[in-house]
Design a protein around this motif. Sequence first.
Motif, PDB file in Angstrom:
ATOM      1  N   LEU A 222      96.019  79.834 -12.258  1.00  0.00           N
ATOM      2  CA  LEU A 222      95.292  78.985 -11.936  1.00  0.00           C
ATOM      3  C   LEU A 222      94.201  78.875 -10.992  1.00  0.00           C
ATOM      4  CD1 LEU A 222      97.797  75.835 -12.785  1.00  0.00           C
ATOM      5  CD2 LEU A 222      96.310  76.925 -14.301  1.00  0.00           C
ATOM      6  N   LYS A 223      93.208  78.297 -11.022  1.00  0.00           N
ATOM      7  CA  LYS A 223      92.242  78.561 -10.063  1.00  0.00           C
ATOM      8  C   LYS A 223      91.780  77.179  -9.329  1.00  0.00           C
ATOM      9  CE  LYS A 223      88.379  81.110 -10.531  1.00  0.00           C
ATOM     10  NZ  LYS A 223      87.194  81.288 -10.813  1.00  0.00           N
ATOM     11  N   TYR A 224      92.136  76.703  -8.286  1.00  0.00           N
ATOM     12  CA  TYR A 224      92.041  75.596  -7.726  1.00  0.00           C
ATOM     13  C   TYR A 224      90.774  75.428  -6.849  1.00  0.00           C
ATOM     14  CZ  TYR A 224      96.944  74.798  -8.663  1.00  0.00           C
ATOM     15  OH  TYR A 224      98.273  74.958  -9.557  1.00  0.00           O
ATOM     16  N   MET A 225      89.709  74.615  -7.114  1.00  0.00           N
ATOM     17  CA  MET A 225      88.582  74.465  -6.207  1.00  0.00           C
ATOM     18  C   MET A 225      88.669  73.056  -5.353  1.00  0.00           C
ATOM     19  SD  MET A 225      85.515  76.277  -8.462  1.00  0.00           S
ATOM     20  CE  MET A 225      85.948  77.502  -9.485  1.00  0.00           C
TER      21      MET A 225
ATOM     22  N   LEU B 124      78.976  73.612  -7.862  1.00  0.00           N
ATOM     23  CA  LEU B 124      79.521  73.763  -9.120  1.00  0.00           C
ATOM     24  C   LEU B 124      80.377  72.902  -8.455  1.00  0.00           C
ATOM     25  CD1 LEU B 124      79.141  75.453  -9.407  1.00  0.00           C
ATOM     26  CD2 LEU B 124      78.824  75.274  -9.436  1.00  0.00           C
ATOM     27  N   ILE B 125      81.653  72.799  -8.316  1.00  0.00           N
ATOM     28  CA  ILE B 125      82.618  72.648  -9.183  1.00  0.00           C
ATOM     29  C   ILE B 125      84.008  72.301  -8.194  1.00  0.00           C
ATOM     30  CG2 ILE B 125      82.738  72.993 -11.332  1.00  0.00           C
ATOM     31  CD1 ILE B 125      82.256  75.833 -10.671  1.00  0.00           C
TER      32      ILE B 125
ATOM     33  N   ARG C  28      87.190  68.230  -6.674  1.00  0.00           N
ATOM     34  CA  ARG C  28      88.320  68.901  -6.698  1.00  0.00           C
ATOM     35  C   ARG C  28      88.495  69.395  -8.324  1.00  0.00           C
ATOM     36  NH1 ARG C  28      92.798  67.705  -3.306  1.00  0.00           N
ATOM     37  NH2 ARG C  28      92.025  66.246  -1.737  1.00  0.00           N
ATOM     38  N   SER C  29      89.009  70.416  -8.577  1.00  0.00           N
ATOM     39  CA  SER C  29      88.955  70.786 -10.005  1.00  0.00           C
ATOM     40  C   SER C  29      90.167  72.051 -10.118  1.00  0.00           C
ATOM     41  CB  SER C  29      87.769  71.621 -10.478  1.00  0.00           C
ATOM     42  OG  SER C  29      87.276  72.449  -9.886  1.00  0.00           O
ATOM     43  N   ILE C  30      90.906  72.029 -11.035  1.00  0.00           N
ATOM     44  CA  ILE C  30      91.898  73.085 -11.557  1.00  0.00           C
ATOM     45  C   ILE C  30      90.870  73.707 -13.013  1.00  0.00           C
ATOM     46  CG2 ILE C  30      94.063  73.746 -11.966  1.00  0.00           C
ATOM     47  CD1 ILE C  30      94.835  70.939 -11.438  1.00  0.00           C
TER      48      ILE C  30
ATOM     49  N   LEU D   5      88.769  68.033 -13.948  1.00  0.00           N
ATOM     50  CA  LEU D   5      87.834  67.715 -12.960  1.00  0.00           C
ATOM     51  C   LEU D   5      87.969  66.531 -12.048  1.00  0.00           C
ATOM     52  CD1 LEU D   5      84.677  68.794 -14.923  1.00  0.00           C
ATOM     53  CD2 LEU D   5      86.217  70.216 -13.555  1.00  0.00           C
ATOM     54  N   PHE D   6      87.709  66.276 -10.952  1.00  0.00           N
ATOM     55  CA  PHE D   6      87.797  64.996 -10.467  1.00  0.00           C
ATOM     56  C   PHE D   6      86.515  64.641  -9.621  1.00  0.00           C
ATOM     57  CE2 PHE D   6      91.976  67.036 -10.669  1.00  0.00           C
ATOM     58  CZ  PHE D   6      92.874  65.845 -10.867  1.00  0.00           C
ATOM     59  N   VAL D   7      86.057  63.565  -9.909  1.00  0.00           N
ATOM     60  CA  VAL D   7      84.737  63.013  -9.698  1.00  0.00           C
ATOM     61  C   VAL D   7      84.683  61.968  -8.988  1.00  0.00           C
ATOM     62  CG1 VAL D   7      82.420  62.447 -10.779  1.00  0.00           C
ATOM     63  CG2 VAL D   7      83.810  63.889 -11.981  1.00  0.00           C
ATOM     64  N   ARG D   8      84.189  62.024  -7.793  1.00  0.00           N
ATOM     65  CA  ARG D   8      84.038  60.728  -6.638  1.00  0.00           C
ATOM     66  C   ARG D   8      83.270  59.669  -7.613  1.00  0.00           C
ATOM     67  NH1 ARG D   8      83.263  61.636  -0.479  1.00  0.00           N
ATOM     68  NH2 ARG D   8      82.250  59.642  -0.698  1.00  0.00           N
ATOM     69  N   GLN D   9      83.933  58.416  -7.559  1.00  0.00           N
ATOM     70  CA  GLN D   9      83.379  57.436  -8.180  1.00  0.00           C
ATOM     71  C   GLN D   9      82.083  56.995  -7.512  1.00  0.00           C
ATOM     72  OE1 GLN D   9      86.229  54.182  -9.077  1.00  0.00           O
ATOM     73  NE2 GLN D   9      87.464  55.793 -10.029  1.00  0.00           N
TER      74      GLN D   9
END
Length: 277
Positions: free
Chosen positions: A216-219, A14-15, A205-207, A194-198
């Motif tokens: 806060l949950k950091y992945m 996921l995420i 990455r996501s918060i 969300l941080f999506v590789r281009q």
Amino acid sequence: MRKGDSNILLWTILIVGLVFMGSVSITVAADDPEARAIMQRVDARDDGDNQTADMQMVLIDRSGGERLRKLATFTKDKGPNTLRLMFFLQPADVKDTAFLTIDYDDPAHDDDQWLYLPALKKTKRIATTDKSGSFMGSDLNYSDLTDRELEDWDYHFYEKGREQTFDGVKTWAIWATPRSKKVVKETGYEKELLFVRQDNDFIVRSIHWVENSADLKYMLVDRLERIEGIWVATQLRVTRKKGKQTVHKTILTLDRVRFNQNLDKAMFSVRKMEKGL
């Protein structure tokens, strides 16, 4: 073949987590077609089929104490739907615990999840209202282990910069905001960044803003590998924080990831969960 980004979150799953600290406020914005198009590519990305892997789950408390769990995981497409099964192998107190998910492609059909508890010799169906609960004491909840329905969320770019670079890799920074209170209740999140590789449309990455909490949950994907042409998050770190204080952490590691294995769809059943490997 099923496409999707859920393996990010579980057995790839996921995420996934971030560098920003503390609380971030946003102004609710309308759905952005350009941001949504990026998330549609994320959802459509090939995540392989007939996958097997060994998983290691490390649970770390606020004092640094660690608990290690080992699992075997299996994933198979059944038409447009995705079947996922995992068995806990170690330690003894969770051995033979099993978890089954059926991810339906139809957004109108709620995903099914079951948890088998050998000590009680009982299989529990995870109700939709319980999917925001912690999965086996980890920092993942049950909703993290299923695909997200794009129709449940509005997407728009991070207002302080739609492009963010981490370790020389460019990403798109995208807010995901639930379209209803029902989605908040089911996922346990009030909003996500969300941080999506281009270069490969992978969320690295996501918060996540936890519902009714200051947490806060950091992945964060610590290791991303291309295996048999498929991008796989082979190490994922999930950290739960209250302010700058770490409350708990979970590290997931995948080894011996293989695709195109001979998996019978009959394996993905409550009966198999209860019977064991």
